[in-house]
Structure formats: C-alpha cells, structure tokens
Design an enzyme around this catalytic site. Structure first.
Site, PDB file in Angstrom:
ATOM      1  N   LYS B  81       0.852  -1.193   0.000  1.00 36.31           N
ATOM      2  CA  LYS B  81       0.000   0.000   0.000  1.00 36.31           C
ATOM      3  C   LYS B  81       0.888   1.243   0.000  1.00 36.31           C
ATOM      4  CE  LYS B  81      -3.789   1.997   2.788  1.00 36.31           C
ATOM      5  NZ  LYS B  81      -4.576   1.811   4.031  1.00 36.31           N
ATOM      6  N   SER B 156      -9.502   1.826   3.268  1.00 40.01           N
ATOM      7  CA  SER B 156      -8.670   2.624   2.405  1.00 40.01           C
ATOM      8  C   SER B 156      -7.656   1.808   1.606  1.00 40.01           C
ATOM      9  CB  SER B 156      -7.927   3.677   3.225  1.00 40.01           C
ATOM     10  OG  SER B 156      -7.111   3.063   4.171  1.00 40.01           O
ATOM     11  N   SER B 180      -9.632  -0.554   7.499  1.00 46.41           N
ATOM     12  CA  SER B 180      -9.109  -0.378   6.150  1.00 46.41           C
ATOM     13  C   SER B 180      -8.398  -1.561   5.526  1.00 46.41           C
ATOM     14  CB  SER B 180      -8.167   0.826   6.120  1.00 46.41           C
ATOM     15  OG  SER B 180      -8.922   1.998   6.320  1.00 46.41           O
TER      16      SER B 180
END
Lengths: 95, 488, 482
Positions: B81, B156, B180
């Site tokens: 990420k 997210s 997330s």
C-alpha cells in the site's frame, strides 16, 4: 451547531485556506457529523479513565548512542525550495 | 501457463520454487504481464516497480538455484500500500501533497520483507492518507473491484485488496485503522488481517491515527496470512509502541481446529440494517463453526453503537496532528504564489489535500481545540475505555468473537456521497480497532449479485494463533475460495 | 505609588547528551547546516520518536538537586503550533504530567542575604531548529531553516513568581546555572544557546496579594541582559500604571541594542496548543530504585560546598562564595590547598591573580589553565620561604600563565631570587641615597611619603628583587642616623 466563525477559526488553526463555497459546505457537513457524534454526550463516563495509550506498556527508552546522521543531500532531496545548505521558506509576517 | 502461475498461493509458490516447477523470475514476469494487461481496468497500482521486481526475482532465482532460499517468502511477488515508505520509490499516500515524495528509507515491515526475499511489484492505490472506505478518495484515480468493475474494492487499502483478488499480486500489505484492511478484504473476497495493536512495527507507516494504525495483510488463504504475519511481526526499536513479545510460529499453530473453542456472536452486529445476504451468510458460517466443534453463544457488546462516534473523534484528532507536518517546507507539494509563509502553507494544504482529508483535519482540530477538547476528545477517550471493557468482559466468557465484517457488500462507485453514510460502513470494524484487538476477515459467501461477503473473527490481544486457527478451520471446511472474479 | 515587582522565570537548558532526545543524531554545536539530521528529527512521514534514557536521567538529576518531587508517572504530550523551525508543526513536550514538580532553589543575593525561589515544574521537550532571516525579521523576503538543533533535548524549568527584583532574577539564573553545570547536565553556555531564559514580570501595589497583569519577556541572551530587560520593563510598567492606564498582557522582545522591550506583532489568534498525550510514546513510570541511585550519585552542590568552605577552611563568606562559583574553581582551590595548606593565602591569590586571567565559571578554561594547582602551590611556597617577594611572585605568575612552566624554573632562569643580603642591600641604599638628595630633604622636613619613595627607588634599583621588609628596615635605620 457550528457556525461560519468557528469554521474560519479552525481553518486558520489548521492552516487550510478554504474558499467561500467550501467553507459553507464544510460547515454543513461538519455540523451533521458533530450532531451524530453528540450521541456520546449521553454516555455515562463518570470515573472512567481515558485510554491515552493503546498498549499497556511503560518505560520504552533507548541508550544515549550516536547514530551517524544522514547526508545532507539525502535529507534535502525532497526540499521544495532551498538556498544552499538551508531549506528556504517565504517571509514570516507573524512571529 | 502464466495464468496458472498467478493462481498459486504464497504457500504453493514456495513449494513450487523448491521443487523447481517454476522460478521467481517466471512468476514475477507472469504478474507483470498480467498487470500490464489488466491494470487499465482495475487501477490497483499507483506505481509499478517492474525493473526492481525483475532484479529481485533474479536474485531469488540465484538463491533457489543454489538451494539456499531465504525462507517461505523468498521470490514471492507482493504489493505494498502506498502508505508504506519504500526507499527510493515514490510514496504518495494517495495524495497530491506527497505526489513527489521519495522517502530515503524503508518502513520496517518493508525491510523485513526485503530481507526475506520478497519481490515488490509496486505501490498500491488507497484513499488519501488512509481516510476512507472505498478508495474513491484517492487523489489520483479510483480502484475497481475485480468482482465487478463498477463497484468499489473498499478502502482505504483498496488497491492492495484488488491486487490480491485480481491476481495482480500473490499477497499484499495494507494498513487498518478503523477497518481499512478488513473491509476491502471483505469486499474483494480475500483474507484480510488486522493484527493486535503493537504486534507489527509502525515505523515507516505514514501516520493517520497513531493509536489505531496497524499494518495488515491481504492474502488468498489463511495459511498465507500466517506466513506473512510471521515475517513482519515483532518488536522494533524504532517504534516505542511495538510490543516486545515473542512471535509465535503462526503457521505451526494453524491446524489446532476449533473443537471446544468458545465463540461469541454479538447481537449488536446483527441489528436492523444488516444486508440480508450478509446476515444469512454469516449465520451459516457460525453454524459451520459449530459443526466443527466450537461452542457458539450469543453475547452483547453494548458500546458497539458508540464506536463510530468515538472513532470519528479520535482518528481525525490524531490525524489533524499527524498531518500538520505537510506544509510545503521540507518535502512534498508547495503551492506557488503565497506572499508569506502562512499563506504558502494554507494554499499548499488547500491544494494538496482532498475534501475528505480536509474534513477530517477540520473535525479533528475542532475536537482538540480550546473549549471543546474535553467535551469531544476527552470524552471520546473515556468511551473508548468502555468499548475496551466490553471486549474484556466478553473475552472472560469466550475465546473468539465472530461477526460480519461489513454491513453490506461492495457498493457502486459514486454511490455513497454523504460522508456520514460512508463512515457508517465501518461500524463492525471500528470497535475492535479502538480496543486494539486482532481481527481477520475471510470469505464466507456471496451476495445474490455475486459479490463477496466477509466473516470477521476477533480475538484477544496477541491471540492471533486462535484467530488464524479458527479462520483456517473454517476455510478448510468450505469451498468459497474456488470461485474467482471474472476478470481473472 | 510604590510598586512591587513580581518575576517568574522560565529557563530552557540543553541537556548534555551525546544524541538527541528522540533519535540518534549527534548534538554537537556548530556543525554545518542540516548535517545532523535524520528522518526522525526532520519529521519525515512515517517516522517515530524513541526516548533517550540519559536525557531522562539528567532531568531526574536536576530535579532532585532542585528539591523537586519526581512524579511517579509522567508522559510526553504534543504541543501544536505552526512554525518552520518545528519539523512536525508540533513539539513533543510534557504537559499535564511533567517529570517533576514543587522544588526550590536558595539564591545568594549580591547585597547579602538569601532568597528562596520556588520551582513549579520541570519537564523535558525537544528543541526546534534554527531560523535565519535573509536580512532582518521585518524586511526579509525569505527565511532559511537549519534542522541540526531540532530534537536536541531541552529541560524546561518554571520558577514560581517568587523573584522580587531584576537583580534577584540574574542571581537566580547564576545559581541555577551553577547547579546544572555542577551536575554535568548542561554546559550553561548562554552564548551558544544551551541556556535560554524567558521571564514573566508584573507589578502590584506593595502589600497587595493579587498578582498584576503579567508580560512575557523574550530574547534575553545573557544574565546581564536579563537584568537590564527586566529593569527596563519594570520601569515601563510603572510608568503605564502611574499614568492610570492598564498594562496589556502580551509578549515583548528585548532589544539589547536599543535597550527597550518591544511588543511582538499582535496576533489575531493566541496560540491554542491543543495538547494531547503523545500516542507514539508510552508513559514513563520511573523505578524508585533508579531514582534513588541517581540521588545517591548527586555531587556536592554549590551552596553546600560554600557552607563547607566557611566551616572547614575557615574562609570568610565572601571568599567562599567566589571560590564556589563553579565546581572547577572550587576543586582548583582545594587541590591547591592540599599542597599548600594555607587556605586564606590560596584564596587571596586565586581571587586577585587567577580570576584576573580566567573567568571563575568557565569550567573549560580553569581545567586548561597552565597554572595548575600544583604549580600555584609551588609559587606560594617560594613566597613563603622568602625566595621571592610577593611582588616578584605576581610577575612570575604572569609568566607561568604564558609558558606553563614551574615557578622555580622561571625564578632560577631569570635570576629573580629575592635579595635578602643586608650588606648587598646596604650598598644599594648608599647609592640611592647619594643619587637622590631631594627625598632625603623631604624626609627631614617630615614628609613620611618620602621614605616610601626611597624604598621604591631601592626596589627599582634591585629590579624589584629586594626583600621589601628588609629594605624598609635598613633604610629607616640609615635615615635615622643621617
């Protein structure tokens, strides 16, 4: 619930330049969120300690040992503006 | 052939490499080719580091040729990420304010994986600064759910979830602050773990909410999850909040089964408003666990309803503090035209941050400001204690809590415009975040429209072994994994 | 109206650790800009602080020496404000749970007597970087930032408003500095910025209990400037009050060049620091055994040493005060006395000669003095046994300072041995008297000063080497016979 002046004040504290429309929208949205959050007022927190730290640890410290610093060029590679060995910022009006 | 390579789990890859059935180089190439072919439609990656990946894969090839692999992750292609710092590779947090930022150092989890021989394919898309539940708040582009490209992958960490679900990476790292990792895992049908707070180092994880952030994993199986967790877990002298506890051998403990395990099912997670498909899938999953020998019972977590309110004070408050440093002085964007410092900073932050980030900064600043501090931040931290107490009480009676991961399945891109409606997505994941407990989401079925549904298993602090063992037992007893997204 | 001045001081001391408070970067002063930084102290995204144990130790040491209570638990907190010298735009400091509280410092006042100044709290925080303005702050178009200093450990000590005059304030600072330097927790160098002071000053009618409106004074970079600034500000406030107006609560900067305090540009919004406990650090619960170990290791502090010098060495209070102004000087004195056991003589010598050449509170200079305690003792022995006169000794001392040689070596080489041979001196006296009839004339007329002048001439004729006492005696005898 939260007025324009509050929004302006908070925006200044947070160094966010908001346009008029943005400020107005922000006021509405924040208002709704704060209204939702207000439900917490009804919770009985008498005598309850705040959870300031997520882990029940204490005394995490390190020895006073020098670790060589990073080279200047590496640390300044991302600088948006520099003057030689310094980071450069626009003039400061307020102290 | 290449298609089969990207279908292998991490565990299977390690075995294949050992047997010589394939090589890290071939697998990396297969993934890179697939990324080239499909990324245009999925948009999981912000940066693809093809050259570096190939170089790392070749190095792994050498090691396997010499029969000296570094371990179970050697040569395994992984997505990171874009909130995790990677030395020399742009790390943007999905934000324009860091669009040009290239960190001079690796996050600890990144360097641990590097040392284990992992092959990094690239940096994945995310909601800006990890604030969001759909990845629609990325400043650059939305990511699409491989199961239905018109729908969100969750957020997210939507990019990593989509990459693993769409076979654009063998595994991925994300971060979970209020859900997330778990929520996108549920939306994308992968295994998504949020470890106990303090289990994994946060050094190099660009902070959103310091007392909640944790690095999490996306994998196709629970076994892969155990492998990945074992490689990244453990105290870090650079992170004072990482706990100095030995790291168990998670893989070795997977086969414990659930016989005799006491499982609690919190009734507040099954209230009105729960998608009926989710409800029936989760109820069936609970029955399956019972069938495997677990003792399930109903229990109550009364503070569940306060979770969102507490989270949406504490997280934005900490975020407003953590994001104060983005001011155009040392790194990142600097907006032109400011006549003085304050103007420059205000314009930079206005131009560099998206609407959701600004909203949370404003909310958080307000909650901390003089006159409101005790009423909001102070009170929220106290209610947080009550949330933790609920779990403490529950875990005196049960060993594991099982619930839905999300109230619904993946929604359409653009569907949830109202910020508050978006926040309410996190209702089932936020409480365990506030309590710092480990929680995993595994696939437990599909909606009538064919979208994945996630089952959440929450454990006691540092009891990832029980959580993973139960998830593994459930996975083995079901065949949800056989279905793959159409894009695959 | 008689105004009573009420002053409280806030002192920031840089702690003498090798590395910074939250990262391993070195703390040495004077390095090239931005060469002593790392991702942590530069506040790069993703970085986290880790507490330096020695900084905490130093803080505890100082707190104990100041009679403070060490809090059982203390925490760091974030203090938020935007300024380019603060990388994270928050400073990691301590707020509701500081390291220590409730101490006091006894301060000797210049005019005599002492005052007891309360210490309200003592806490740790990180220092900020350095800002250089291209030009003056008012005219600069840009400013330059050097982050070397960001993250250096600071100890902030806040006194109670117990100080009653600018002179007392300077005395407090001197005493405070002496304690910190003695403990080895700070080098006390105000020029280099390792000790900084801000003050709060207000006036109230004499005898009133309530405090007046306080004004914060900043930018005082020496003890003298602290006193000057506070003297000026007290006068300014008195003028305001005497004119029937109110003192405005504000922050004023001391302008040393113009000798005035100026209000800082008024800000629309006062600082709202939005303190909350630092989530990246865990609380400290200091082990009482560790604190006790630190307490046991505390060295003798200035005041206690001063009392001991009076009692043990029989020195007058004035001497004791001068000699204990720094640990280095006190140790120098005692080392000399060990070899030349005449404390008063040693004290006189140090006060008049050594302190003319070296500042008494400059630990480094004293340690580096070419005239070591052993050498000073050697010189004093030569005076005591009559080898040289006191006056010659002063010359020898100067030479010792320059060359670092022993007194004996210099005396022998330059032939400075005192002349104490009566016959030799008598001859010189004869000559001098023969060449200087006027003083003899004056002496006969009853001018006693003439005798002194003659002694001076004899001393001069012998190059200062004559034993003055002997010269005086022989001359008096001679003059009496003439």
């Amino acid at each position: 619930m939260i007025d324009e002046r509050d929004v302006e004040h908070v925006a200044r504290l947070a160094r966010l330049a908001l346009g008029d429309e943005e400020r107005s929208r922000m006021r509405q949205q924040l208002g709704r969120i704060l209204q939702y959050i207000d439900a917490l007022k009804a919770v009985d927190v008498e005598g309850v300690e705040p959870t300031s730290h997520a882990v029940p640890m204490t005394n995490v410290m390190r020895d006073d040992e020098v670790v060589p610093s990073r080279p200047r060029e590496e640390m300044m590679a991302n600088a948006p503006d520099r003057a030689g060995d310094f980071f450069r910022v626009p003039r400061i009006l307020e102290d | 052939m290449a298609a089969e390579l990207t279908r292998l789990t991490v565990h299977e890859l390690a075995a294949a490499y050992r047997r010589g059935d394939t090589t890290p180089g071939a697998v990396a190439d297969a993934y890179l080719a697939r990324i080239a072919a499909l990324e245009g439609r999925v948009g999981a990656y912000l940066t693809v580091t093809a050259e570096a990946a190939r170089a790392a894969a070749r190095a792994a090839d050498d090691r396997f040729a010499r029969r000296a692999p570094l371990g179970p992750l050697d040569g395994v292609p992984i997505a990171l990420k874009d909130v995790l710092c990677t030395a020399g590779v742009p790390t943007t947090c999905g934000s324009r304010i860091l669009e040009s930022f290239v960190p001079p150092y690796d996050a600890t989890v990144v360097s641990r994986l590097r040392r284990a021989g992992a092959v990094f394919l690239g940096k994945t898309n995310m909601d800006e600064f990890a604030m969001g539940s759909s990845t629609e708040h990325s400043a650059f582009k939305p990511t699409r759910n491989p199961w239905d490209l018109e729908r969100v992958p969750g957020g997210s960490s939507g990019g990593s979830a989509a990459a693993v679900a769409g076979e654009l990476a063998a595994a991925g790292l994300g971060t979970d602050t209020g859900g997330s990792v778990r929520q996108p895992a549920a939306f994308c049908g992968t295994v998504g773990l949020k470890p106990t707070y303090g289990r994994v180092s946060r050094y190099g994880l660009i902070a959103f909410a310091s007392s909640l952030d944790q690095v999490g994993t996306f994998t196709r199986t629970v076994r892969d999850c155990a492998l990945l967790l074992g490689a990244i877990a453990g105290a870090d002298p650079c992170d004072s909040t990482s706990v100095d506890r030995p790291v168990p051998d998670y893989v070795a403990q997977l086969e414990r089964g659930v016989a005799g395990l006491r499982i609690g099912v919190p009734r507040e997670y099954f209230a009105e408003g729960l998608d009926p498909d989710v409800r029936s899938a989760v109820e069936e999953a609970v029955a399956t666990l019972r069938g495997l020998g677990a003792a399930t019972r109903d229990l109550s977590l009364p503070t569940t309803d306060h979770g969102i309110a507490v989270y949406y004070i504490i997280a934005p408050a900490e975020a407003s503090s953590n994001l104060a440093r983005y001011d155009g002085v040392k790194y990142g964007l600097r907006a032109p035209g400011g006549r003085d410092l304050v103007e420059m900073e205000s314009r930079t932050r206005a131009a560099g941050f998206g609407a959701e980030v600004k909203r949370r900064i404003m909310l958080g600043t307000y909650a901390l400001s003089a006159g409101y501090h005790e009423a909001y931040y102070g009170r929220a931290q106290k209610v947080r204690t009550l949330v933790r107490r609920d779990f403490d009480r529950a875990f005196a009676e049960v060993d594991l809590i099982v619930a839905p991961t999300t109230p619904g399945v993946a929604f359409r891109i653009g569907e949830k415009e109202d910020p508050l409606a978006m926040y309410l997505n996190d209702v089932f994941t936020v409480p365990s975040s506030l309590a710092g407990l480990p929680a995993v989401s595994v696939r437990c079925g599909f909606s009538r429209a064919g979208l994945p549904i996630g089952l959440q298993l929450i454990g006691k602090a540092f009891d990832e072994p029980t959580v993973l063992a139960a998830a593994h037992a459930y996975e083995r007893a079901t065949s949800w994994a056989e279905r793959r997204p159409a894009i695959a | 109206m008689i105004h009573e001045v009420v002053i409280g001081l806030e002192v920031h001391a840089q702690l003498t650790t090798r590395s910074k408070l939250f990262c391993g970067c070195p703390t040495t002063f004077g390095a090239a800009p931005n060469t002593q930084t790392c991702p942590v102290c530069q506040g790069m995204p993703g970085t986290l602080p880790v507490i330096n144990r020695r900084a905490v130790e130093h803080g505890v040491r100082a707190a104990l020496a100041l009679g403070c209570r060490i809090n059982a638990a203390c925490r760091f907190a974030r203090k938020h404000y935007y300024y380019p010298d603060m990388p994270k735009n928050y400073q990691i400091s301590q707020y509701e749970e500081p390291l220590a509280e409730d101490g006091a410092l006894e301060v000797d006042l210049p005019g005599g007597g002492t005052t007891r100044v309360g210490i309200q709290r003592l806490h740790l925080e990180e220092d900020v970087g350095k800002l250089v303005h291209e030009g003056s702050l008012e005219t600069a178009q840009a400013s330059l930032v050097d982050f070397n200093r960001a993250g250096v450990p600071l100890m902030e000590t806040v006194s109670r408003p117990d100080i009653r005059s600018p002179e007392e304030a300077a005395a407090f600072l001197r005493a405070f500095r002496a304690v910190l330097v003695d403990l080895g927790v700070c080098d006390g160098n105000m020029e280099e910025g390792s000790l900084r002071c801000d003050a709060n000053i207000s006036l109230r009618p004499r005898g009133a209990a309530a405090l007046g409106t306080k004004v914060e004074i900043k930018n005082m970079n020496s003890f003298r400037n602290v006193q000057r600034a506070l003297e000026h500000e007290a006068e300014r406030q008195a003028r305001v009050l005497d004119a029937g107006q109110r003192v405005v609560q504000e922050t004023r900067l001391w302008d040393a060049e113009r000798g005035v305090t100026r209000a800082m540009r008024s800000k629309e919004y006062a600082h709202d620091y939005r303190y909350f406990p630092e989530p990246d650090l865990v609380p400290l619960r200091l082990d009482p055994a560790w604190v006790e170990e630190i307490r046991r290791g505390l060295p003798e502090l200035p005041r206690a040493r001063r009392e001991r010098f009076i009692a043990e060495h029989g020195l007058p209070p004035y001497d004791a005060t001068v000699l204990t102004q720094s640990r280095a000087l006190a140790e120098y004195f005692e080392a000399t006395v060990r070899e030349f056991p005449n404390p008063k003589a040693v004290s006189n010598w140090i006060m008049s000669e050594l302190l003319r050449a070296l500042p008494g509170d400059d630990e480094r200079a004293i340690a580096a003095s070419p005239v070591t305690p052993a050498r000073l003792a050697g010189l004093l022995r030569l005076v005591e046994d009559g080898t040289i006169s006191g006056k010659i000794a002063k010359d020898v001392f100067e030479r010792m300072l320059r060359s670092g040689e022993d007194a004996r070596a210099i005396v022998d080489r330059e032939g400075l041995t005192q002349v104490a041979d009566a016959a030799e001196l008598a001859a010189v006296i004869e000559r001098v008297l023969a060449e200087n009839p006027k003083p003899i004339e004056d002496f006969r007329k009853g001018k006693a000063a003439a005798a002194k002048a003659l002694v001076g001439l004899v001393m001069k004729a012998t190059g200062g080497k004559a034993n003055p006492g002997l010269v005086n005696r022989l001359l008096q005898e001679k003059l009496a016979r003439m």
